[in-house]
Design an enzyme around this catalytic site. Sequence first.
Site, PDB file in Angstrom:
ATOM      1  N   ASP A 138      11.873  68.708  34.641  1.00 57.97           N
ATOM      2  CA  ASP A 138      10.595  68.102  34.290  1.00 57.97           C
ATOM      3  C   ASP A 138      10.068  68.813  33.039  1.00 57.97           C
ATOM      4  O   ASP A 138      10.782  68.916  32.051  1.00 57.97           O
ATOM      5  CB  ASP A 138       9.643  68.187  35.485  1.00 57.97           C
ATOM      6  CG  ASP A 138       8.293  67.515  35.258  1.00 57.97           C
ATOM      7  OD1 ASP A 138       8.231  66.275  35.346  1.00 57.97           O
ATOM      8  OD2 ASP A 138       7.315  68.231  34.988  1.00 57.97           O
TER       9      ASP A 138
ATOM     10  N   HIS B 163      12.859  61.954  41.048  1.00 57.96           N
ATOM     11  CA  HIS B 163      12.468  62.874  39.986  1.00 57.96           C
ATOM     12  C   HIS B 163      12.735  64.339  40.311  1.00 57.96           C
ATOM     13  O   HIS B 163      12.908  65.154  39.412  1.00 57.96           O
ATOM     14  CB  HIS B 163      10.977  62.690  39.680  1.00 57.96           C
ATOM     15  CG  HIS B 163      10.493  63.501  38.539  1.00 57.96           C
ATOM     16  ND1 HIS B 163      10.970  63.343  37.255  1.00 57.96           N
ATOM     17  CD2 HIS B 163       9.569  64.502  38.478  1.00 57.96           C
ATOM     18  CE1 HIS B 163      10.363  64.205  36.452  1.00 57.96           C
ATOM     19  NE2 HIS B 163       9.515  64.923  37.167  1.00 57.96           N
TER      20      HIS B 163
END
Length: 327
Positions: free
Chosen positions: A100, A302
């Site tokens: 991320d 994610h």
Amino acid sequence: MNVEHRDVEVNGIRLHIAEQGSGPLVLLLHGFPESWYSWRHQFAPLAEAGYRVVAPDQRGYARSERPEEVDAYTLPHLVGDVVGLIRALGEESAVLVGHDWGAPVAWSTAMMRPDLVRGVVGLSVPPFPPAMMPAPSVTRRVYGEGFYQVYFQEPGVADAELAADPASFLRRVLVGASGDNPYADEPQLWIVPEGSTLLDSLPEPDELPSWLTEEDVQAFARDHALHGARAYTGPLNWYRNIERNQGLMSPFQGRGIDVPALYMVGDMDMVTVMRGIPELREALPAIAPKLHDSVTLPGCGHWTQQERPAEVNAALVDFLAHLGTRS
């Protein structure tokens, strides 16, 4: 061997680190809204493979210090923390693994200081030199005011929402952006409908997926709560510097990633459906000419290293071994 915890002084601020093992240094850089704990499944396998594994709480997060100034969270500051951390640990170089927001930090450090980076791994977010992320002035036109990165720009708004109940927020976002989101069968961008709040757009899950326990949620929440009502102000300030980063990183226009690289992403990751990302992924061999591999994980959302630890660990060990064979 257990994970050990301590604080180090880096660039005038105190960073908490978790570490295990000995050998060549591997730095694990977490993203939003996480902490060192997001790498809980990586410590032992990498340490057992012969590496010194260190995961900091990055600037503004969890047990680390939170500078007050918004402009203390620019990309050059974050790269500076990595450079300073390598030195503070008594090392000359490191392999960087970022997820991320940690991925742009890792990619940027590799781009700006290839002399210190033996190899770089990005999870979820591919390299997009030089500033690594499009500015809110661009994403506002593409996605509207509700796009989460735009929504985060207003000081105090998201800060108060997220800090009111960190555990609830974490359950919502960790499940909602995962490959196990019960409310979506394809990747969903995080966009807040007009008139709604951020948390309104993320339902509280009825149950947690197999890779996430309530103990995990509480481990994140406890560390975040150390900053009280401003628990997420530091992390949100990273987003409030995206526009500023465009100018600060402009001297690196035209630079690519000159060190060995690995990219991994889940096919259910919301990043994959952002404008321009498919083209960026196709351009990876040109951006990073020493690309070792680009791996897509079926069914993974994610939270790459948490959702698919076995696959991520195997790919990391393979990449590290590949580096070890290079002259």
